[in-house]
Design an enzyme around this catalytic site. Structure first.
Site, PDB file in Angstrom:
ATOM      1  CE  LYS A 202      -0.180  -1.638  -8.948  1.00 31.99           C
ATOM      2  NZ  LYS A 202      -1.658  -1.596  -9.120  1.00 31.99           N
ATOM      3  CG  ASP A 220      -2.535  -3.152  -3.654  1.00 28.77           C
ATOM      4  OD1 ASP A 220      -2.260  -2.904  -2.457  1.00 28.77           O
ATOM      5  OD2 ASP A 220      -3.178  -4.156  -3.998  1.00 28.77           O
TER       6      ASP A 220
END
Length: 334
Positions: A202, A220
């Site tokens: 991420k 996320d």
């Protein structure tokens, strides 16, 4: 005079008459059987009423499914792969019109500041990180400076972000790795970024997409929640979500898609009470009705985080445009 026991020719001719009655009786019996058979078949043809009773439960089930639903991971009923791709891309286009200026909400001036800020953003808000990083970067402007920092001093600076000890260990560790393995420069490859302490896929995609212009999907908590609400995927693992959603869009759309989804999740499609009545993509959302559907009440749920207090209310998306109809800069932007 006829002899006893003999019949006259006329009588002989009349005697077969009873035999002729037999076929008529047979015909009547056959007709009766046909009538009985017809009655039976008619009785069979009258069977549909029970069938209608059997169909009723299916209609009831369909009605239940058609009602406003909670977030589920099942695909939209009868939606083909092609229909899913078209719906997903239309949602992205609609969000692009609502948030044409969507961007990472972490303040940074170079790749080093971005990777550090992204690591610090775990379990806290971007606003809190933006309030913390100026002091950190003022004291430790380069990877070499932060690598040589006193952990206790860094912990004191990072305390407001929460989990400050673990975050201190990560940012000092990644700074040392940058200094020792990459000459003090943030690498521009995924396989190198994920080797840095505290940096996962991420964080790596945030850096690649916003510091190096290389497409990536940022999965996320907001992104995970929304793509499941929209039934783009049933996956729960971030890496599998990334792969499933990435397959729905051209690679060139990945970075902007991430921003659009995350902005929408922070401002409109909240975790606990989505503002369904003020949502620009409500007609495309299978989870419509999970939140507030009354337009006036829903507008009060809209939030705008950057440049204001956490949870600060905002006006409808049109308020983001200036007098000339152009996207206005975010509140608090320099």
């Amino acid at each position: 005079m006829e002899k006893p026991g003999k019949k006259s020719p006329a009588a002989a001719r009349k005697s077969p008459a009873p035999a002729k009655k037999a076929p008529a009786a047979a015909k009547k019996a056959a007709a009766a059987k046909k009538t009985a058979g017809a009655g039976k078949s008619a009785a069979v043809k009258k069977a549909p009423p029970p069938k209608k009773q059997l169909v009723a439960p299916k209609k009831a089930t369909a009605t239940v499914r058609a009602a406003p639903v909670k977030t589920v991971v099942k695909p939209v009923e009868d939606e083909s792969r092609t229909a899913l791709v078209r719906r997903a891309r239309r949602i992205n286009r609609e969000l692009a019109e609502v948030f044409p200026y969507a961007h990472p909400e972490l303040d940074f001036e170079n790749p080093f500041q971005l990777v550090v800020a992204t690591v610090l953003s775990a379990q806290t808000t971007d606003l809190r990180v933006n309030q913390t990083t100026p002091a950190l970067f003022a004291k430790y402007p380069t990877p070499e400076d932060l690598a040589a920092a006193n952990p206790e001093e860094v912990e004191e600076i990072l305390r407001p972000t929460g989990f400050f000890r673990a975050k201190t260990k990560s940012v000092i560790g990644l700074s040392k790795a940058l200094t020792e393995d990459f000459g003090g420069e943030v690498p521009g490859r995924l396989e190198d970024l994920v080797k840095l302490p505290g940096v996962g896929r991420k964080t790596a995609f945030v850096v690649l997409g916003n510091a190096f212009g290389r497409p990536g999907i940022t999965v996320d908590t907001h992104f995970q929640r929304l793509v499941r609400r929209w039934r783009w995927t049933a996956e729960t693992d971030p890496d599998k979500i990334e792969a499933a959603v990435g397959a729905l869009f051209p690679k060139s759309d990945w970075t902007d898609l991430s921003h659009h989804v995350i902005w929408h999740g922070r401002r409109i499609c909240h975790a606990r009470k989505p503002a369904c009545g003020a949502c620009p993509i409500a007609p495309l959302c299978p989870a419509y009705g999970e939140g507030e559907t009354d337009p006036e009440k829903a507008r009060k749920l809209l939030k705008y985080e950057k440049g204001g207090l956490p949870g600060q209310r905002l006006k409808p998306p049109q308020a983001y445009l200036d007098a000339g109809g152009r996207p206005a800069p975010p509140l608090g932007a320099g």
